[in-house]
Scaffold this active site. Sequence first.
Site, PDB file in Angstrom:
ATOM      1  N   HIS A 112       1.106  -1.356  -0.123  1.00  0.00           N
ATOM      2  CA  HIS A 112      -0.340   0.056  -0.130  1.00  0.00           C
ATOM      3  C   HIS A 112       1.104   1.051   0.289  1.00  0.00           C
ATOM      4  CE1 HIS A 112      -3.771  -2.298   0.862  1.00  0.00           C
ATOM      5  NE2 HIS A 112      -2.782  -3.193   1.839  1.00  0.00           N
ATOM      6  N   GLU A 164       6.533  -2.555 -12.992  1.00  0.00           N
ATOM      7  CA  GLU A 164       7.677  -1.986 -12.836  1.00  0.00           C
ATOM      8  C   GLU A 164       8.284  -3.039 -14.273  1.00  0.00           C
ATOM      9  OE1 GLU A 164       7.741   0.583  -8.346  1.00  0.00           O
ATOM     10  OE2 GLU A 164       9.371  -1.943  -8.732  1.00  0.00           O
TER      11      GLU A 164
END
Length: 324
Positions: free
Chosen positions: A18, A244
Amino acid sequence: MKKLLFRADGTTQTGLGHIMRSLALADMLGDSFDRRFAIQNPSDAVLKLLAKQNMPVVTLQSGEMAELLTQVSTEDVVVLDGYQFDETFQRAVREKAHKLVFIDDLMQGPQVADVVINHAGDVTATEYQTEPYTTLLLGANYALVNPAFVQKTQPKDGENKAFVNMGGADLHNVSHRVVDLLLSINPGLRITVALGAANPHADTFADFPKDNVSVQQNLSAKQMARVIGGSGLSVVAASTIAYEVATISRPMIIIQTADNQSRMVSFMRDRHLVVGALTLPIDAEKLALAVKKSRLTPSVFKQRIVFDGKATTRYQQVFSQLCA
């Protein structure tokens, strides 16, 4: 009025997912926004992580709504990222803040935020129950990936280099198992293992040859992007790190390390963005087969189509409008 308050938590036990998603969004929005984080009892590792990114931190003593509300002003766009922020919590924050943004991956219950973000690749608006004013930002076009991760050409010497990362905490030390298996498949492989700020297992890698295994901890986004870009293969958790790697465009094997990663696995596998998608416990034969496939690169070309590198621009436009 470009004030942003990010509310997220993360620990060694729960992971840093998170916080990392919120941090990626904060970095994408850039210095033209006044950004700060509110975190419940942040560890030293988390504080160092945020300090490295020059993000001010408000320390909360509890996860109670009332305490957060004391930090919220009518000029704030509040970004909530966490499973504890239910409808009641969101309504209370929205009533006090300028606008409310919710980063989600569960798709449960009514959504009352002004903007809901879910970057899961296959999620659709029909899976949400929203208010008339709610804007949904869904899918890979809104991938929460730090702007340091950009498409790079394949390295000339990357075939014998691998990158391993199993998330910010990696509670069960899956990284160690992955490295062990990769070296059994290719004893000459040079592996960079990136351990997150909350990872407690760094000492366990001392039994690997130093010529083969380099352990890096607390890498910045730029440093992480550089290591991935120099590797011919990445073996990573089925989390934001997979996005990513795909943004840089590298052959990749993903491993599901948590229940809430199942949709990520399905999306990456079904779109042929990876050369292998594994679950725990890791099947050594399936891993070996995926490693062999990594020499072929059709998945890389598919990654370049799905992750177009324009998410930062999209978010800056959305948040500029929110702050107006």
